[in-house]
Design a protein around this motif. Structure first.
Motif, PDB file in Angstrom:
ATOM      1  N   GLY A   1      32.204   9.759  -1.232  1.00  0.00           N
ATOM      2  CA  GLY A   1      31.789   8.613  -2.187  1.00  0.00           C
ATOM      3  C   GLY A   1      32.329   9.169  -3.597  1.00  0.00           C
ATOM      4  O   GLY A   1      33.147   9.709  -3.884  1.00  0.00           O
TER       5      GLY A   1
ATOM      6  N   LYS B   1      29.821  -2.951  -4.506  1.00  0.00           N
ATOM      7  CA  LYS B   1      30.352  -1.954  -5.633  1.00  0.00           C
ATOM      8  C   LYS B   1      29.201  -1.644  -6.548  1.00  0.00           C
ATOM      9  O   LYS B   1      29.616  -1.640  -7.820  1.00  0.00           O
ATOM     10  CB  LYS B   1      31.612  -2.164  -5.829  1.00  0.00           C
TER      11      LYS B   1
ATOM     12  N   LEU C   1      21.931   0.619   1.251  1.00  0.00           N
ATOM     13  CA  LEU C   1      23.272   1.190   0.939  1.00  0.00           C
ATOM     14  C   LEU C   1      24.367   0.661   1.434  1.00  0.00           C
ATOM     15  O   LEU C   1      25.231   0.475   0.436  1.00  0.00           O
ATOM     16  CB  LEU C   1      22.928   2.700   1.323  1.00  0.00           C
TER      17      LEU C   1
ATOM     18  N   TYR D   1      29.032  10.372   2.527  1.00  0.00           N
ATOM     19  CA  TYR D   1      29.005   9.849   1.399  1.00  0.00           C
ATOM     20  C   TYR D   1      29.115  11.065   0.430  1.00  0.00           C
ATOM     21  O   TYR D   1      29.922  11.007  -0.790  1.00  0.00           O
ATOM     22  CB  TYR D   1      27.928   8.822   1.079  1.00  0.00           C
TER      23      TYR D   1
ATOM     24  N   ILE E   1      23.622   1.613  -5.430  1.00  0.00           N
ATOM     25  CA  ILE E   1      23.574   2.893  -4.683  1.00  0.00           C
ATOM     26  C   ILE E   1      22.913   4.082  -5.131  1.00  0.00           C
ATOM     27  O   ILE E   1      22.222   4.702  -4.257  1.00  0.00           O
ATOM     28  CB  ILE E   1      25.159   3.186  -4.788  1.00  0.00           C
ATOM     29  N   ARG E   2      22.793   4.119  -6.302  1.00  0.00           N
ATOM     30  CA  ARG E   2      21.965   5.444  -6.771  1.00  0.00           C
ATOM     31  C   ARG E   2      20.453   5.365  -6.498  1.00  0.00           C
ATOM     32  O   ARG E   2      19.914   6.098  -6.008  1.00  0.00           O
ATOM     33  CB  ARG E   2      22.035   5.538  -8.427  1.00  0.00           C
TER      34      ARG E   2
ATOM     35  N   ALA F   1      24.722  -2.488  -1.012  1.00  0.00           N
ATOM     36  CA  ALA F   1      25.167  -1.933  -2.276  1.00  0.00           C
ATOM     37  C   ALA F   1      26.651  -1.434  -2.413  1.00  0.00           C
ATOM     38  O   ALA F   1      27.343  -1.749  -3.507  1.00  0.00           O
ATOM     39  CB  ALA F   1      24.167  -1.074  -2.794  1.00  0.00           C
ATOM     40  N   ILE F   2      27.026  -1.045  -1.479  1.00  0.00           N
ATOM     41  CA  ILE F   2      28.496  -0.461  -1.458  1.00  0.00           C
ATOM     42  C   ILE F   2      29.475  -1.564  -1.344  1.00  0.00           C
ATOM     43  O   ILE F   2      30.476  -1.595  -1.763  1.00  0.00           O
ATOM     44  CB  ILE F   2      28.800   0.498  -0.117  1.00  0.00           C
TER      45      ILE F   2
END
Length: 749
Positions: free
Chosen positions: A337, A306, A299, A333, A311-312, A302-303
């Motif tokens: 988020g 972006k 995560l 988050y 992220i999902r 992935a963040i």
């Protein structure tokens, strides 16, 4: 599948009938080999071997089936050759036939040799045949464990053909589960498999699902057990965690992280009413830390990119993992988020009860600002404010001890709702823009009154003395305030009131036994009287329809249903309430009054003819005081507990046991859609649970052990997982009723 248990006796077949004829047609050859194969006669294997060289793949197919059914070492060479046949159906039959032969401990050396020297199809067939669910330890199989482990390890990581690698993961899982001697070696192979590159998507999927099956060997989400048998799995998890913590090859580490997240999210959307068989249980020591670290690393990366899709996937793979750093990340988050991912992040938290939020302004104020923003934007409420409100209703709130600090917290989360504009006033506003603005403000206010009121009513951590004595209003200035506090009436009425004993005197049994009412001189009664009056007022005509609907749907709560004033108010409400569903709820509640319930209970006793009920000379049931009190307690306290959704997973006992066919070993009659059940159904459930109480060995009663998911060598725990801790109020309700059963049954005798 049942052929071996219920075989059909084959027609007698002489050997002469199995010998091929000169100029035999294809149809005749096929019929001959098929009949021969279905006999399972080992004396005919030589003829089956000969048929394995026939030009027709259909004939060769039946010869492979016949050799598999004969369980003879004689057919092993032909079966091995069949693994490389040019026809797929023959290869499939050969793999099946070889599997049956291996189960009888024939052909192991030939299999090892075939893997070393065979072509791609042959090697794939060998691994397909090795996909066996069998314990080879107890019968002391003749092969070398080291040789088998080496074959599987090579096939998983070094074989050039994708079909071999795909079947190898499946076969390795089977051998790991059923045969401890290969576990340590396969652990090393598995760690390598999770890190190495894989070019074939089908192999990647096969390895993912095989890994998921291995990782849940000690229990899935709904039924984890600390008393597990697969100790070596902890060693694999420890090795994986060490690899995650070491710098090493960054690309291999990245693949490992990605695959672990994929394993964790494999059955993310398939949780059923029983809690989600197939989903990770995180029971094996180290499993939460291992997958938690992987999900957090995934995560974080992935963040940085972006990448919302990644992220999902990370949130799904990180769902339900008991790892504190990940839980803290998910909580943050879900609050900060992107709007479209907040709800997913909130639902991924392993157990909201393990999350502790400090009840301090610096944490609550930004969350409250987000709630207010969502209230003002109705289409975006599910993404912006609902996740926070859901979290608030479930988490553990760390309430400060000092009253000043408590006041600063509750001043924030308990809304004032002192600005109210009536619908008729809004309709009378001449300026369309002003009218639209005011209508939107009132819609937001009703949303806050409803959802924040639900938070206060739902989360027991918020049921504090300061709220009871200082925040509950003396008077209600407008319908919004009344709506907010309405859902809390139940806990306000029962605040600091211990649950009664099963045989405590209660006015509702007066139709059977006359007893004086019990007085409770308590200053808190003034507040409780106000709460009761709030509820009674909500049932009057002219009240906002949303508020009256909430009040009627609450009516089955024991503290309300057993109150005579509430019953009178509900009776009056029938004269003006038009909604048929709400009228049905009122009717069901009124049926619980003594005047209607106890005669129906008498009729149910009469129809049941239970040996524990005494009957007079006229055949009329004469239940004892203890029996009637016990059933009333069961109705008023045990049944609500069985239907109550648990704070952690929003599932109830009735969600499984009340669903026909879901739990045949203990089927209960579920209440209707309004939460009510007929007296006959109530009595059926009462008897069913009585049977789960051991009056002479209380601590081993299933009713008391199953909800705790107690497991030992003689019992298999609870398929629905652990539903209570021994100190939970709901569990104490079940125990209190169970412990009364010796008294009830002794009285009956």
């Amino acid at each position: 599948a049942l052929a071996r248990l219920y075989p059909v006796t084959p027609a007698p077949l002489k050997r002469a009938d199995c010998v091929p004829r000169n100029k035999e047609t294809l149809l005749a050859a096929l019929k001959r080999v098929q009949r021969m194969a279905l006999t399972g006669d080992a004396l005919l294997v030589d003829l089956m071997v000969a048929a394995a060289g026939h030009e027709s793949p259909l004939v060769r197919y039946w010869s492979m089936i016949g050799m598999g059914g004969a369980h003879s070492a004689t057919g092993v060479p032909a079966l091995v050759r069949g693994l490389g046949d040019r026809a797929k159906l023959v290869r499939e039959a050969a793999a099946w036939g070889l599997k049956q032969t291996l189960l009888d401990d024939h052909g192991w050396n030939a299999v090892f040799t075939a893997y070393q020297t065979g072509n791609d199809d042959t090697r794939a067939g060998v691994l397909q045949a090795l996909n066996i669910r069998a314990d080879a330890v107890m019968p002391q199989a003749s092969f070398s464990w080291l040789r088998l482990a080496a074959l599987l390890s090579h096939a998983m990581n070094d074989d050039p053909h994708p079909a071999v690698r795909a079947w190898a993961a499946k076969a390795a899982w089977q051998w790991w589960i059923w045969n401890p001697p290969v576990r340590v070696a396969l652990n090393a192979a598995w760690l390598g498999m999770l890190q190495r590159p894989e070019s074939n998507a089908l192999v990647e999927n096969s390895q993912r699902y095989a890994s998921q099956m291995l990782f849940i060997a000690n229990g899935h989400k709904a039924n984890g057990s600390r008393e597990h048998q697969y100790k070596e799995l902890g060693g694999l998890f420890e090795s994986i965690t060490k690899r995650l913590d070491s710098p090493g090859d960054p690309e291999a580490k990245s693949r490992l992280i990605r695959r672990l997240v994929g394993i964790g999210g494999t059955f993310f959307n398939l949780a059923g009413g029983d809690g989600g068989p197939g989903q990770m249980g995180y029971v094996t020591p180290g499993s939460g830390e291992m997958l938690g670290k992987a999900a957090l690393a995934y995560l974080t990366e992935a963040i940085k990119r972006k990448d919302l899709d990644a992220i999902r996937a990370g949130l799904e793979g990180g769902a339900n993992i008991p790892y504190s750093p990940l839980t803290a990340f998910l909580v943050d988050y879900s609050l900060r988020g992107p709007d479209e991912l907040r709800q997913l992040a909130a639902s991924a938290i392993s157990d909201p009860r393990t999350v502790s939020l400090a009840a301090v302004p610096e944490l609550v104020e930004p969350q409250l600002a987000q709630i207010l923003r969502g209230a003002a934007e109705p289409p975006r409420r599910p993404q912006i404010s609902d996740p926070i409100l859901d979290l608030w209703s479930k988490v553990n709130w760390a309430i400060p001890k000092l009253e000043e600090q408590q006041l600063s917290f509750f001043d924030l989360i308990i809304p004032r709702l002192d600005h109210y504009t009536a619908p008729e006033t809004i309709a009378a506003i001449s300026d369309p823009a002003k009218r639209l603005q005011t209508d939107g403000e009132m819609d937001a206010a009703w949303y806050l009154a409803d959802r924040l009121g639900d938070v206060l009513a739902t989360n027991p951590d918020l049921h504090q003395d300061i709220v009871f004595r200082k925040y509950f209003p003396t008077t209600f200035q407008n319908p919004l305030q009344a709506h907010y506090w309405l859902r809390s009436v139940d806990w306000l009425l029962t605040f600091e009131t211990a649950a009664p004993a099963v045989n405590a005197p209660r006015a509702r049994a007066a139709a059977f036994f006359a007893e004086p009412p019990v007085q409770h001189p308590d200053a808190a009664l003034i507040i409780k009287d106000r709460a009761l009056q709030l509820y009674l007022d909500a049932l009057k005509p002219g009240v906002n329809e949303k508020t009256r609907a909430v009040a009627i749907r609450m009516a089955n709560q024991t503290a309300l249903r057993t109150n005579p004033e509430v019953l009178r108010a509900l009776t009056d409400a029938l004269s003006f309430e038009k909604n048929e569903d709400l009228r049905a709820i009122i009717a069901s509640v009124l049926k619980q009054s003594n005047e209607k319930f106890l005669p129906e209970l008498t009729a149910a006793f009469k129809a049941e003819k239970n040996a524990g009920i005494h009957f007079d000379a006229n055949g009329e049931p004469q239940p004892t005081k203890a029996q009637v009190e016990d059933i009333l307690y069961f109705r008023d306290y045990v049944v609500p507990e069985l239907t109550r959704q648990k704070r952690a997973d929003q599932s109830s006992c009735m969600g499984c046991h009340g669903l026909p066919g879901r739990v045949p070993s203990m089927q209960l009659h579920a209440p209707d859609k309004f939460g009510f059940m007929a007296v006959n159904d109530l009595l059926f459930n009462y008897r069913t649970l009585q049977q789960r109480v051991r009056v002479n060995d209380m601590e081993h009663s299933k009713l008391l052990r199953k909800p705790l998911n107690i497991q030992d060598g003689k019992e298999d725990g609870h398929q629905g997982g652990r539903r209570y801790a021994p100190s939970d109020p709901g569990y104490l309700t079940l125990r209190r009723w169970a412990e009364n059963q010796p008294i009830v049954q002794h009285t009956a005798q």
